[in-house]
Design a protein around this motif. Structure first.
Motif, PDB file in Angstrom:
ATOM      1  N   ARG A 149       0.704  -1.326  -0.029  1.00  9.36           N
ATOM      2  CA  ARG A 149      -0.091   0.364  -0.214  1.00  9.36           C
ATOM      3  C   ARG A 149       0.658   1.389  -0.275  1.00  9.36           C
ATOM      4  NH1 ARG A 149      -5.186  -0.131   1.389  1.00  9.36           N
ATOM      5  NH2 ARG A 149      -4.240  -1.974   3.157  1.00  9.36           N
ATOM      6  N   PRO A 150       0.847   2.422  -0.818  1.00 10.22           N
ATOM      7  CA  PRO A 150       1.226   3.356  -1.311  1.00 10.22           C
ATOM      8  C   PRO A 150       1.238   4.724   0.592  1.00 10.22           C
ATOM      9  CG  PRO A 150      -0.176   3.163  -2.921  1.00 10.22           C
ATOM     10  CD  PRO A 150      -0.243   2.374  -1.784  1.00 10.22           C
ATOM     11  N   ARG A 205     -10.304   6.994   1.525  1.00  6.24           N
ATOM     12  CA  ARG A 205      -8.772   7.013   0.902  1.00  6.24           C
ATOM     13  C   ARG A 205      -7.713   6.493   1.847  1.00  6.24           C
ATOM     14  NH1 ARG A 205      -8.543   8.816  -4.185  1.00  6.24           N
ATOM     15  NH2 ARG A 205      -6.744   7.038  -3.950  1.00  6.24           N
ATOM     16  N   VAL A 242      -4.968   5.135   0.990  1.00  9.28           N
ATOM     17  CA  VAL A 242      -3.430   5.412   1.588  1.00  9.28           C
ATOM     18  C   VAL A 242      -2.967   4.625   2.447  1.00  9.28           C
ATOM     19  CG1 VAL A 242      -3.223   6.247  -0.845  1.00  9.28           C
ATOM     20  CG2 VAL A 242      -3.299   7.764   1.090  1.00  9.28           C
ATOM     21  N   ASP A 243      -1.841   4.609   3.162  1.00  7.58           N
ATOM     22  CA  ASP A 243      -1.417   5.412   4.645  1.00  7.58           C
ATOM     23  C   ASP A 243      -0.719   6.225   4.688  1.00  7.58           C
ATOM     24  OD1 ASP A 243      -2.158   2.655   5.309  1.00  7.58           O
ATOM     25  OD2 ASP A 243      -0.331   1.728   4.834  1.00  7.58           O
ATOM     26  N   LEU A 294       1.389   7.753   2.139  1.00  2.08           N
ATOM     27  CA  LEU A 294       1.529   9.594   1.448  1.00  2.08           C
ATOM     28  C   LEU A 294       1.774   9.851   2.518  1.00  2.08           C
ATOM     29  CD1 LEU A 294      -0.042  11.734   0.050  1.00  2.08           C
ATOM     30  CD2 LEU A 294      -1.807  11.912   0.870  1.00  2.08           C
ATOM     31  N   THR A 338      -4.264   7.003  -7.879  1.00  2.18           N
ATOM     32  CA  THR A 338      -3.372   5.927  -6.666  1.00  2.18           C
ATOM     33  C   THR A 338      -5.510   5.349  -6.823  1.00  2.18           C
ATOM     34  OG1 THR A 338      -2.161   7.378  -6.738  1.00  2.18           O
ATOM     35  CG2 THR A 338      -2.555   5.872  -4.781  1.00  2.18           C
ATOM     36  N   LEU A 384      -3.439  12.461  -5.387  1.00  4.16           N
ATOM     37  CA  LEU A 384      -3.903  10.919  -5.516  1.00  4.16           C
ATOM     38  C   LEU A 384      -5.457  10.196  -7.072  1.00  4.16           C
ATOM     39  CD1 LEU A 384      -4.511  10.150  -1.826  1.00  4.16           C
ATOM     40  CD2 LEU A 384      -2.907   9.973  -3.268  1.00  4.16           C
TER      41      LEU A 384
END
Length: 308
Positions: A50-51, A140, A118-119, A53, A114, A111
């Motif tokens: 997981r991306p 999100r 996201v984390d 941010l 994406t 995002l």
């Protein structure tokens, strides 16, 4: 007098050396939002993860958090330069600017490509904006790490005199529009980070911020941003998140916070952060940037949280 193009080149050069020091590869891109250009740095990682941010604080830059990135469990990182910061364009922050709408517009644009949640790892004002985004776009954000006091988000904050003065019309513009020598800029970091905090770290960590602070976009944006958050009397009510709204943030939240945070201590802020039902505090003997004061302890806490 250094030109804007020269400043941008110097800033990019310092960033390149800093990323190389930590063995990180990255690309940059620009997205448009609210009539300005937002610079985004994409740091390579495991595409299966997981991306993350990454959101920096006011008058700061992503470079300050680079030493913490190895703790992100190998995840790809999406790092944002807020308007007026880094290599992003300016934003006027005129009277009446709604910071929650501002945050949502910026991060939606960042995002847009994406997928999924996201984390988020956010420092200072970045934490304030991250909490706004959790409220506006709960789908999100999967997990949230708050580094230090989250800007003006919590009602218990009593801004130091320096922050209130920068919010004064005219005064902030003069101060933030004045170029100071590098050694003075470095020394000024002690006001918010603590004396000697940046000394053990690569000099580029400070250089990036120094070059960014000399750009026109910085001087055009920061005075208005300070005024939207604070006045000479304290934090503006519009910036603060109500306790009943904090209670609706039900994702896991990790607060890595210094006992000596110059803006707000974790104990004083307890009435606010404990409203989030899944908030966990890791309190360190540190100031406003705990990962720079206590790197091993901060990295271990963040790594365990993101790897869970």
């Amino acid at each position: 007098m250094t030109s804007e193009d020269e400043l941008d080149a110097l800033q990019r050069g310092a960033e390149q050396r800093l990323y190389a020091h930590y063995g990180l590869s990255y690309t940059e891109r620009f997205v448009s939002a609210l009539g300005t250009s937002i610079r985004v740095v994409d740091i390579a990682g495991d595409p299966a993860k997981r991306p993350v941010l990454l959101l920096h604080g006011i008058a700061s830059v992503t470079a300050a958090a680079i030493p913490l990135i190895p703790a992100f469990d190998g995840a790809p990182v999406i790092a944002v330069d807020w308007p007026g910061h880094g290599l992003s364009g300016p934003f006027p922050f005129a009277k009446g600017t709604d910071l929650r709408e501002f945050t949502t517009a910026i991060l939606d644009a960042v995002l847009e490509q994406t997928a999924g949640a996201v984390d988020v790892v956010a420092h200072s004002l970045g934490g304030q904006f991250a909490l706004y985004y959790c409220l506006a776009r709960p789908e999100r954000v999967h997990r949230l790490v708050l580094l230090g006091a989250p800007g003006g988000a919590f009602a218990e904050l009593r801004p130091p005199a320096s922050m209130r003065f920068l919010a004064l019309p005219g005064f902030g513009a003069r101060m933030l529009g004045t170029v100071v020598p590098f050694e003075q800029y470095k020394a000024n970091s002690a006001i918010t980070l603590g004396a000697g905090t940046v000394d053990p770290w690569p000099i580029e960590l400070v250089e990036v911020g120094w070059y960014a602070s000399q750009r026109r976009a910085f001087a055009e944006s920061l005075p208005g941003l300070f005024r939207t958050i604070a006045s000479v009397f304290g934090v503006r009510r519009s910036a603060v998140i109500r306790h009943e709204d904090l209670a609706t943030i039900t994702i896991p939240v990790l607060l890595v916070w210094g006992t000596d945070d110059v803006f707000l201590s974790p104990e004083r802020a307890r009435p606010s952060w404990t409203r989030m039902p899944h908030a966990e505090l890791v309190e360190l003997e540190a100031n406003h940037a705990p990962w720079l004061n206590q790197p091993e302890q901060a990295a271990a806490a963040v790594h365990a949280f993101l790897a869970d």
